[in-house]
Design a protein around this motif. Structure first.
Motif, mmCIF file in Angstrom:
data_model
loop_
_atom_site.group_PDB
_atom_site.id
_atom_site.type_symbol
_atom_site.label_atom_id
_atom_site.label_comp_id
_atom_site.label_asym_id
_atom_site.label_seq_id
_atom_site.Cartn_x
_atom_site.Cartn_y
_atom_site.Cartn_z
ATOM 1 N N ASP A 1 0.853 -0.899 -0.034
ATOM 2 C CA ASP A 1 0.148 0.082 -0.014
ATOM 3 C C ASP A 1 0.757 1.293 0.236
ATOM 4 N N ARG A 2 1.778 1.310 0.846
ATOM 5 C CA ARG A 2 2.724 2.487 0.725
ATOM 6 C C ARG A 2 3.495 2.845 -0.422
ATOM 7 N N VAL A 3 3.900 1.758 -1.209
ATOM 8 C CA VAL A 3 4.304 1.786 -2.435
ATOM 9 C C VAL A 3 3.413 2.287 -3.607
ATOM 10 N N LEU A 4 2.277 1.846 -3.478
ATOM 11 C CA LEU A 4 1.277 2.088 -4.591
ATOM 12 C C LEU A 4 0.945 3.664 -4.287
ATOM 13 N N ALA A 5 0.810 4.073 -2.965
ATOM 14 C CA ALA A 5 0.443 5.468 -2.743
ATOM 15 C C ALA A 5 1.653 6.302 -3.214
ATOM 16 N N ALA A 6 2.892 6.061 -2.874
ATOM 17 C CA ALA A 6 4.046 6.886 -3.232
ATOM 18 C C ALA A 6 4.224 7.263 -4.666
ATOM 19 N N GLN A 7 3.687 6.096 -5.168
ATOM 20 C CA GLN A 7 3.753 6.088 -6.947
ATOM 21 C C GLN A 7 2.419 6.837 -7.569
ATOM 22 N N GLY A 8 1.520 6.933 -6.462
ATOM 23 C CA GLY A 8 0.236 7.441 -7.089
ATOM 24 C C GLY A 8 -0.617 6.508 -8.152
ATOM 25 N N LEU A 9 -0.371 5.287 -7.590
ATOM 26 C CA LEU A 9 -0.948 4.076 -8.374
ATOM 27 C C LEU A 9 -2.025 3.539 -7.723
ATOM 28 N N THR A 10 -3.021 2.812 -8.475
ATOM 29 C CA THR A 10 -4.329 2.028 -7.875
ATOM 30 C C THR A 10 -3.837 0.687 -8.430
ATOM 31 N N ILE A 11 -4.618 -0.330 -7.928
ATOM 32 C CA ILE A 11 -4.518 -1.672 -8.251
ATOM 33 C C ILE A 11 -5.088 -1.671 -9.670
ATOM 34 N N GLU A 12 -5.741 -1.060 -10.146
ATOM 35 C CA GLU A 12 -6.267 -1.073 -11.488
ATOM 36 C C GLU A 12 -5.189 -0.584 -12.429
ATOM 37 N N ASP A 13 -4.433 0.397 -12.241
ATOM 38 C CA ASP A 13 -3.112 0.752 -13.043
ATOM 39 C C ASP A 13 -2.182 -0.254 -13.215
ATOM 40 N N ILE A 14 -1.925 -1.320 -12.491
ATOM 41 C CA ILE A 14 -0.834 -2.204 -12.554
ATOM 42 C C ILE A 14 -1.178 -3.457 -13.078
ATOM 43 N N LEU A 15 -2.548 -3.849 -13.169
ATOM 44 C CA LEU A 15 -3.068 -5.074 -13.685
ATOM 45 C C LEU A 15 -2.724 -5.132 -15.008
ATOM 46 N N PRO A 16 -2.418 -6.394 -15.634
ATOM 47 C CA PRO A 16 -2.095 -6.406 -17.027
ATOM 48 C C PRO A 16 -3.351 -6.620 -17.789
ATOM 49 N N VAL A 17 -4.603 -6.514 -17.447
ATOM 50 C CA VAL A 17 -5.716 -6.604 -18.074
ATOM 51 C C VAL A 17 -6.687 -5.567 -17.766
ATOM 52 N N GLN A 18 -7.572 -5.186 -18.610
ATOM 53 C CA GLN A 18 -8.477 -4.023 -18.324
ATOM 54 C C GLN A 18 -9.684 -4.472 -17.477
ATOM 55 N N ILE A 19 -10.017 -4.013 -16.273
ATOM 56 C CA ILE A 19 -11.107 -4.453 -15.444
ATOM 57 C C ILE A 19 -12.250 -3.421 -15.674
ATOM 58 N N SER A 20 -13.312 -3.979 -16.111
ATOM 59 C CA SER A 20 -14.481 -2.989 -15.945
ATOM 60 C C SER A 20 -15.192 -2.848 -14.651
ATOM 61 N N ALA A 21 -15.862 -1.945 -14.352
ATOM 62 C CA ALA A 21 -16.662 -1.621 -13.136
ATOM 63 C C ALA A 21 -17.094 -3.050 -12.654
ATOM 64 N N GLU A 22 -17.563 -3.821 -13.263
ATOM 65 C CA GLU A 22 -18.261 -5.017 -12.667
ATOM 66 C C GLU A 22 -17.384 -6.251 -12.830
#
Length: 246
Positions: free
Chosen positions: A55-76
């Motif tokens: 969580d600390r690294v994600l926050a420091a880099q301004g990233l969310t989980i969706e940003d680093i996934l290799p596939v696009q996730i829809s809202a559902e």
């Protein structure tokens, strides 16, 4: 998707940013409040992050989980399905190759790097390695191809701004030709000099190799090519990547 999948996705994204010059391991450590060695071990797959550390690294880099996934996730989208897809596509996860960081002498002399010679391993995107064109002499065609060395202050001062003290140079030992890799750009080569190596721009003049620094206040070195040797015998390889801050 499980924690291990997420952990690997973040590592790959950080390696990508480092390779593009947008980030360094030292900066990650400072931003997330880690020791630099902890971050280096994470990037080298030697140590995992805790959930809090992730969580600390994600926050420091301004990233969310969706940003680093290799596939696009829809809202559902279903996170479990995403994890299954990630695991079913090993090429997505195995994008990083580990290049051995060794001493200058090991880089010059060991055809196959011994385990005892490896100081640490440097993560490099596998595609960047496979994209490198080779031009190897017969003498080194069977050598382990990629090795890395850490530049000391003396090496770095001669090649400012290409190198800095502590930077890591990845050497392609299957490119030991003096033929330019790019027609409009000078190559940085690792050349045997005395008992060690020099990282320099290189020219051939009659039976001498001219090792030219980038810094105008550093001396030019000459290497005489013996009658029974080829110029390529003195070239350990081409510096194909440089990393700062690892």
């Amino acid at each position: 998707m499980n924690f291990q999948d997420l952990h690997e996705c973040l590592r790959l994204e950080l390696v990508r940013r480092i390779e593009e010059g947008d980030l360094t391991g030292t900066r990650i450590a400072a931003q997330a409040g880690f020791r630099q060695g902890h971050v280096s071990n994470f990037l080298n797959r030697k140590r995992a992050l805790s959930l809090e550390g992730l969580d600390r690294v994600l926050a420091a880099q301004g990233l969310t989980i969706e940003d680093i996934l290799p596939v696009q996730i829809s809202a559902e989208g279903n996170a479990g399905e995403v994890g299954d897809e990630l695991r079913s596509r090993p090429a997505q996860v195995e994008q990083v190759a580990m290049v051995p960081l060794v001493s200058m002498s090991a880089a010059a002399e060991e055809a196959q790097i011994r385990v005892a010679s490896v100081i640490e391993e440097v993560p490099v995107t596998a595609a960047r390695l496979s994209d490198q064109r080779d031009r190897a002499s017969r003498r080194v065609a069977g050598w382990q191809r990629f090795v890395a060395v850490r530049c000391d202050s003396q090496q770095a001062s001669a090649m400012v701004p290409l190198l800095a003290a502590g930077s890591i140079a990845v050497i392609d030992r299957h490119y030991n030709s003096l033929a330019p890799y790019h027609a409009d750009q000078p190559m940085l080569l690792a050349v045997r000099y005395g008992a060690g190596l020099l990282l320099r721009h290189v020219e051939l003049d009659d039976a001498r190799l001219i090792l030219r620094p980038a810094a105008i206040d550093c001396p030019v070195h000459l290497v005489a090519v013996a009658e029974d040797r080829l110029p390529s015998d003195y070239v350990v390889g081409r510096v194909c990547m440089i990393f700062h801050g690892l």
